[in-house]
Design a protein around this motif. Structure first.
Motif, short mmCIF file in Angstrom:
data_model
loop_
_atom_site.label_atom_id
_atom_site.label_comp_id
_atom_site.label_asym_id
_atom_site.label_seq_id
_atom_site.Cartn_x
_atom_site.Cartn_y
_atom_site.Cartn_z
N ARG A 44 7.53 -2.54 -2.69
CA ARG A 44 6.73 -1.33 -2.90
C ARG A 44 5.33 -1.49 -2.30
O ARG A 44 4.77 -2.58 -2.28
N ASP A 47 1.86 2.17 -4.17
CA ASP A 47 0.86 1.95 -5.22
C ASP A 47 -0.44 1.38 -4.64
O ASP A 47 -1.53 1.76 -5.03
N LEU A 48 -0.29 0.49 -3.66
CA LEU A 48 -1.47 -0.11 -3.02
C LEU A 48 -2.21 0.91 -2.17
O LEU A 48 -3.44 1.00 -2.20
N ILE A 49 -1.46 1.69 -1.41
CA ILE A 49 -2.06 2.69 -0.53
C ILE A 49 -2.78 3.76 -1.35
O ILE A 49 -3.82 4.30 -0.94
N GLY A 51 -4.01 3.11 -4.35
CA GLY A 51 -5.02 2.46 -5.18
C GLY A 51 -4.66 2.39 -6.66
O GLY A 51 -5.54 2.33 -7.51
N GLU A 53 -2.34 0.07 -7.88
CA GLU A 53 -1.53 -1.14 -8.06
C GLU A 53 -1.81 -1.88 -9.36
O GLU A 53 -0.94 -2.57 -9.89
N VAL A 56 0.35 -0.17 -12.66
CA VAL A 56 1.80 0.00 -12.75
C VAL A 56 2.35 -0.73 -13.97
O VAL A 56 2.12 -1.92 -14.14
N GLY A 222 -7.57 1.54 -0.71
CA GLY A 222 -6.57 2.14 -1.60
C GLY A 222 -6.82 3.60 -1.91
O GLY A 222 -6.76 4.02 -3.05
N ARG B 19 -8.64 -6.78 -3.61
CA ARG B 19 -7.53 -6.07 -4.27
C ARG B 19 -6.26 -6.89 -4.18
O ARG B 19 -5.50 -7.01 -5.13
N LEU B 23 -3.98 -8.51 -7.20
CA LEU B 23 -2.59 -8.07 -7.30
C LEU B 23 -1.62 -9.23 -7.18
O LEU B 23 -0.70 -9.39 -7.98
N LEU B 63 -1.63 0.08 -18.45
CA LEU B 63 -2.07 -1.26 -18.11
C LEU B 63 -3.14 -1.14 -17.03
O LEU B 63 -3.06 -0.29 -16.16
N ARG B 65 -4.93 -3.94 -14.62
CA ARG B 65 -5.09 -5.35 -14.30
C ARG B 65 -6.41 -5.59 -13.59
O ARG B 65 -6.69 -4.96 -12.58
#
Lengths: 273, 93
Positions: A44, A47-49, A51, A53, A56, A222, B19, B23, B63, B65
């Motif tokens: 996946r 979610d990063l693109i 912003g 991430e 999730v 993001g 980021r 992650l 959530l 993070r």
């Protein structure tokens, strides 16, 4: 009336996820209720693109398998109210998705959203076929490059044969989104022109997105490009594409003359700023 | 292009690196126990369900993070009647 739109290409790295996020954000800003669904199970990146991430918790596979309810898995964008994300699972593989399971999720999404944008993985395997399976509209993302055009042709064939709509004998609305287009190189004959690609693929043109450093900047931070730098050439191209999807008639302009003149005068960087 | 723009243009790469570091630290730590959220949800709900009846559909888990601290937010909707009954029960016992 909700629309399920697949963003697909066959080939990887052409800009599917960038385009799905950008079009989703542009449609949401136009007042539409939008969810962008990542079908790239195991890899996946939507979610990063977008912003999101860090936020999730549950994903598409959890919902398909009944481990989570849809509202628990949907992530609301913090910048645009009507924009939502349904992430893919990072740890499972594509076999975790089943056709009836995906169909059920899509039906549930249809009740809530005007646009359900399915960000397809590369390839023509299960993830890609399920992403297009329930689509009403397809955006075929293509680079002016031989392998991308060939793969797009293959995907167009699949859209006309393997989707639920095609099997019901209905037509699948298909649009070409030409991305990473370099007008200067096309003018010099180093890159296929828009007309060349259109003639080969023979589907209507949704928009032309120029190759631009702004895309990398937006992905670094993001943020969909249409939100990150709305004044940029790329954001405007996506914004117009979104408005065409909403039925507006806007002539597609090839970013050629003006850009190449700017390039001649100020050099490439200035022209893209 | 102004000087300010020149600097701003180059600022996004450190953001990308940060980021990704956050992650990937989480993703690597979670490999092997991938359904942490699911397990947490089930166990927390089991504890609460011992005392009050809750609708599993009315439970939202969020959530966030971070590099130093992550927050887990669990939002459980409890009908007033259920809560009242549970309080009376626990007071009586």
């Amino acid at each position: 009336m909700s629309k399920v739109m697949v963003v697909t290409s066959g080939k990887g790295g052409v800009g599917k996820t960038t385009s799905a996020a950008a079009l989703g954000a542009a449609l949401a800003q136009a007042g539409q209720n939008v969810v962008v669904v990542d079908f790239d199970v195991g890899l996946r990146n939507l979610d990063l693109i977008m912003g999101a991430e860090r936020r999730v918790v549950f994903d598409l596979v959890n919902v398909v398998q009944g481990d989570a309810k849809l509202p628990q898995a949907l992530i609301r964008d913090r910048r645009v109210d009507k924009l939502h994300l349904l992430p893919a699972s990072q740890t499972r593989d594509k076999d975790a998705l089943t056709e009836p399971g995906v169909g059920k999720v899509i039906d549930e999404l249809r009740e809530q959203f005007d646009w359900i944008i399915c960000d397809s993985p590369a390839g023509i395997e299960k993830g890609a076929t399920l992403a297009m399976r329930f689509a009403d509209v397809a955006v075929v993302v293509t680079n002016p490059e031989v392998s991308s055009v060939r793969d797009s042709d293959r995907i167009i064939g699949l859209l006309d044969a393997k989707t639920a709509r095609a099997e019901r004998g209905e037509t699948m609305e298909k649009h070409l989104l030409l991305t990473r287009y370099d007008a200067a190189r096309a003018a010099r004959g180093e890159m296929m022109k828009v007309e060349d690609v259109l003639e080969i693929l023979a589907i209507p043109l949704l928009g032309i997105v120029a190759e631009s450093p702004d895309v990398l900047t937006a992905s670094n931070v993001g943020c969909p490009i249409t939100l990150h730098n709305p004044a940029s050439v790329v954001a405007r191209a996506y914004d117009e594409a979104a408005r065409r999807l909403l039925g507006e008639t806007i002539v597609v302009t090839t970013p050629s003359e003006r850009r190449s003149l700017m390039s001649r005068l100020f050099g490439r960087r200035a022209a893209l700023a | 292009m102004s000087l300010l723009n020149f600097f701003r243009r180059n600022r996004s790469a450190p953001v990308a690196r940060d980021r990704l570091q956050v992650l990937l630290a989480h993703e690597r730590a979670l490999s092997g126990r991938t359904d942490l959220a699911k397990v947490l949800q089930q166990e927390i709900l089991a504890v609460i369900a011992k005392h009050i009846a809750i609708d599993h559909d009315k439970v939202i888990i969020k959530l966030d993070r971070g590099s130093q601290v992550s927050t887990l937010e669990i939002d459980i909707e409890i009908p007033e009647a259920t809560l009242g009954a549970a309080m009376v029960r626990s007071a009586a016992s």
